[in-house]
Design a protein around this motif. Structure first.
Motif, PDB file in Angstrom:
ATOM      1  N   PRO A   1       0.856  -1.187   0.000  1.00 33.21           N
ATOM      2  CA  PRO A   1       0.000   0.000   0.000  1.00 33.21           C
ATOM      3  C   PRO A   1       0.899   1.246   0.000  1.00 33.21           C
ATOM      4  N   PRO A   2       0.504   2.310  -0.708  1.00 34.03           N
ATOM      5  CA  PRO A   2       1.377   3.484  -0.849  1.00 34.03           C
ATOM      6  C   PRO A   2       1.933   4.035   0.457  1.00 34.03           C
ATOM      7  N   MET A   3       1.113   4.101   1.494  1.00 33.57           N
ATOM      8  CA  MET A   3       1.596   4.649   2.760  1.00 33.57           C
ATOM      9  C   MET A   3       2.648   3.736   3.396  1.00 33.57           C
ATOM     10  N   ASP A   4       2.459   2.418   3.289  1.00 28.59           N
ATOM     11  CA  ASP A   4       3.439   1.477   3.821  1.00 28.59           C
ATOM     12  C   ASP A   4       4.746   1.591   3.049  1.00 28.59           C
ATOM     13  N   ALA A   5       4.639   1.659   1.730  1.00 28.80           N
ATOM     14  CA  ALA A   5       5.828   1.772   0.890  1.00 28.80           C
ATOM     15  C   ALA A   5       6.582   3.062   1.191  1.00 28.80           C
ATOM     16  N   ALA A   6       5.863   4.147   1.341  1.00 31.38           N
ATOM     17  CA  ALA A   6       6.489   5.437   1.624  1.00 31.38           C
ATOM     18  C   ALA A   6       7.232   5.401   2.957  1.00 31.38           C
ATOM     19  N   GLY A   7       6.632   4.807   3.962  1.00 29.82           N
ATOM     20  CA  GLY A   7       7.289   4.701   5.261  1.00 29.82           C
ATOM     21  C   GLY A   7       8.542   3.845   5.204  1.00 29.82           C
ATOM     22  N   LEU A   8       8.454   2.735   4.488  1.00 31.63           N
ATOM     23  CA  LEU A   8       9.618   1.866   4.345  1.00 31.63           C
ATOM     24  C   LEU A   8      10.748   2.597   3.632  1.00 31.63           C
ATOM     25  N   LEU A   9      10.427   3.270   2.534  1.00 35.08           N
ATOM     26  CA  LEU A   9      11.465   3.983   1.774  1.00 35.08           C
ATOM     27  C   LEU A   9      12.078   5.124   2.571  1.00 35.08           C
ATOM     28  N   GLU A  10      11.258   5.814   3.319  1.00 36.63           N
ATOM     29  CA  GLU A  10      11.794   6.912   4.130  1.00 36.63           C
ATOM     30  C   GLU A  10      12.735   6.372   5.199  1.00 36.63           C
ATOM     31  N   SER A  11      12.416   5.236   5.763  1.00 39.99           N
ATOM     32  CA  SER A  11      13.322   4.669   6.765  1.00 39.99           C
ATOM     33  C   SER A  11      14.630   4.211   6.111  1.00 39.99           C
ATOM     34  N   LEU A  12      14.544   3.623   4.929  1.00 38.90           N
ATOM     35  CA  LEU A  12      15.758   3.215   4.217  1.00 38.90           C
ATOM     36  C   LEU A  12      16.615   4.420   3.846  1.00 38.90           C
ATOM     37  N   ARG A  13      15.972   5.512   3.500  1.00 37.89           N
ATOM     38  CA  ARG A  13      16.694   6.726   3.100  1.00 37.89           C
ATOM     39  C   ARG A  13      17.556   7.264   4.233  1.00 37.89           C
ATOM     40  N   ARG A  14      17.196   6.955   5.453  1.00 33.44           N
ATOM     41  CA  ARG A  14      17.948   7.437   6.619  1.00 33.44           C
ATOM     42  C   ARG A  14      19.137   6.546   6.971  1.00 33.44           C
ATOM     43  N   ILE A  15      19.287   5.448   6.264  1.00 33.63           N
ATOM     44  CA  ILE A  15      20.401   4.531   6.491  1.00 33.63           C
ATOM     45  C   ILE A  15      21.387   4.732   5.341  1.00 33.63           C
ATOM     46  N   PRO A  16      22.569   5.288   5.606  1.00 32.30           N
ATOM     47  CA  PRO A  16      23.485   5.619   4.518  1.00 32.30           C
ATOM     48  C   PRO A  16      23.736   4.486   3.516  1.00 32.30           C
ATOM     49  N   ALA A  17      23.861   3.270   3.977  1.00 32.17           N
ATOM     50  CA  ALA A  17      24.134   2.151   3.066  1.00 32.17           C
ATOM     51  C   ALA A  17      22.923   1.774   2.210  1.00 32.17           C
ATOM     52  N   LYS A  18      21.745   2.282   2.536  1.00 35.38           N
ATOM     53  CA  LYS A  18      20.512   1.917   1.828  1.00 35.38           C
ATOM     54  C   LYS A  18      19.911   3.071   1.020  1.00 35.38           C
ATOM     55  N   ILE A  19      20.529   4.237   1.031  1.00 34.98           N
ATOM     56  CA  ILE A  19      19.914   5.401   0.403  1.00 34.98           C
ATOM     57  C   ILE A  19      19.768   5.222  -1.112  1.00 34.98           C
ATOM     58  N   HIS A  20      20.730   4.580  -1.748  1.00 32.51           N
ATOM     59  CA  HIS A  20      20.643   4.326  -3.189  1.00 32.51           C
ATOM     60  C   HIS A  20      19.386   3.511  -3.491  1.00 32.51           C
ATOM     61  N   MET A  21      19.174   2.469  -2.695  1.00 32.92           N
ATOM     62  CA  MET A  21      17.993   1.623  -2.855  1.00 32.92           C
ATOM     63  C   MET A  21      16.712   2.436  -2.650  1.00 32.92           C
ATOM     64  N   ALA A  22      16.720   3.309  -1.664  1.00 34.76           N
ATOM     65  CA  ALA A  22      15.536   4.124  -1.380  1.00 34.76           C
ATOM     66  C   ALA A  22      15.220   5.067  -2.540  1.00 34.76           C
ATOM     67  N   ILE A  23      16.231   5.697  -3.099  1.00 36.05           N
ATOM     68  CA  ILE A  23      16.012   6.625  -4.221  1.00 36.05           C
ATOM     69  C   ILE A  23      15.394   5.874  -5.399  1.00 36.05           C
ATOM     70  N   THR A  24      15.916   4.703  -5.693  1.00 38.61           N
ATOM     71  CA  THR A  24      15.355   3.877  -6.759  1.00 38.61           C
ATOM     72  C   THR A  24      13.905   3.515  -6.434  1.00 38.61           C
ATOM     73  N   GLY A  25      13.651   3.186  -5.185  1.00 36.65           N
ATOM     74  CA  GLY A  25      12.302   2.834  -4.749  1.00 36.65           C
ATOM     75  C   GLY A  25      11.320   3.984  -4.867  1.00 36.65           C
ATOM     76  N   PHE A  26      11.760   5.221  -4.544  1.00 30.06           N
ATOM     77  CA  PHE A  26      10.875   6.374  -4.693  1.00 30.06           C
ATOM     78  C   PHE A  26      10.445   6.530  -6.152  1.00 30.06           C
ATOM     79  N   GLY A  27      11.374   6.287  -7.067  1.00 30.42           N
ATOM     80  CA  GLY A  27      11.012   6.341  -8.488  1.00 30.42           C
ATOM     81  C   GLY A  27      10.011   5.265  -8.848  1.00 30.42           C
ATOM     82  N   ALA A  28      10.246   4.045  -8.350  1.00 31.99           N
ATOM     83  CA  ALA A  28       9.347   2.930  -8.654  1.00 31.99           C
ATOM     84  C   ALA A  28       7.970   3.136  -8.033  1.00 31.99           C
ATOM     85  N   LEU A  29       7.921   3.772  -6.876  1.00 31.26           N
ATOM     86  CA  LEU A  29       6.636   3.998  -6.217  1.00 31.26           C
ATOM     87  C   LEU A  29       5.742   4.888  -7.076  1.00 31.26           C
TER      88      LEU A  29
END
Length: 159
Positions: free
Chosen positions: A7-35
């Motif tokens: 669900p969009p809200m769940d995905a957004a929360g997951l991506l925002e949490s990943l964005r705060r982890i330096p090793a996962k930010i690349h993955m989060a940016i890609t995920g924001f595009g996919a969302l």
């Protein structure tokens, strides 16, 4: 990509949490595009300022807006003194190919101008605001229920 199945809200929360982890930010940016929610365009554009994230952020911007960076003449240049991937030095032990080598560099100023001229054409998902505590609720519930081995390591300042 699993982010599109949530669900969009769940995905957004997951991506925002990943964005705060330096090793996962690349993955989060890609995920924001996919969302696909244009609410994240300003966040993605901000990452274009960081050389290591500029190309995936440009790709995410394309995914969010549908704009072809090359066709719209929004391409930028390789930043000075930025190195990525293996070098020509035979003594360099880093032989891993750079994952973003096929992605374009964006000209941040041109992208910002394009966005200012076109943002009224994009509608955002209602309710997504990082100040809204309900954005974090599904992810916090996941953290409580997930086995400890599968829980992501979050920074201490996580909301």
């Amino acid at each position: 990509m699993v982010i599109r199945k949530l669900p969009p809200m769940d995905a957004a929360g997951l991506l925002e949490s990943l964005r705060r982890i330096p090793a996962k930010i690349h993955m989060a940016i890609t995920g924001f595009g996919a969302l696909g929610d244009p609410a994240f365009i300003p966040l993605v554009m901000g990452q274009m300022q960081v050389p290591e994230l500029a190309r995936p952020a440009g790709e995410a911007f394309s995914m969010l807006t549908g704009v072809d960076i090359a066709y719209q003449d929004l391409e930028g240049e390789w930043p000075e003194r930025f190195e990525a991937g293996p070098t020509e030095d035979p003594k360099d032990e880093d032989v891993v190919m750079e994952p973003d080598e096929d992605l374009l560099w964006s000209d941040v100023e041109l992208i910002q101008t394009w966005w200012e001229q076109n943002k009224s054409n994009y509608k955002t998902e209602p309710g997504i605001s990082w100040e809204n505590p309900s954005v974090w609720k599904p992810f916090k519930m996941y953290l409580k229920m997930a086995p400890s081995a599968s829980r992501p390591q979050l920074p201490s300042n996580w909301p």
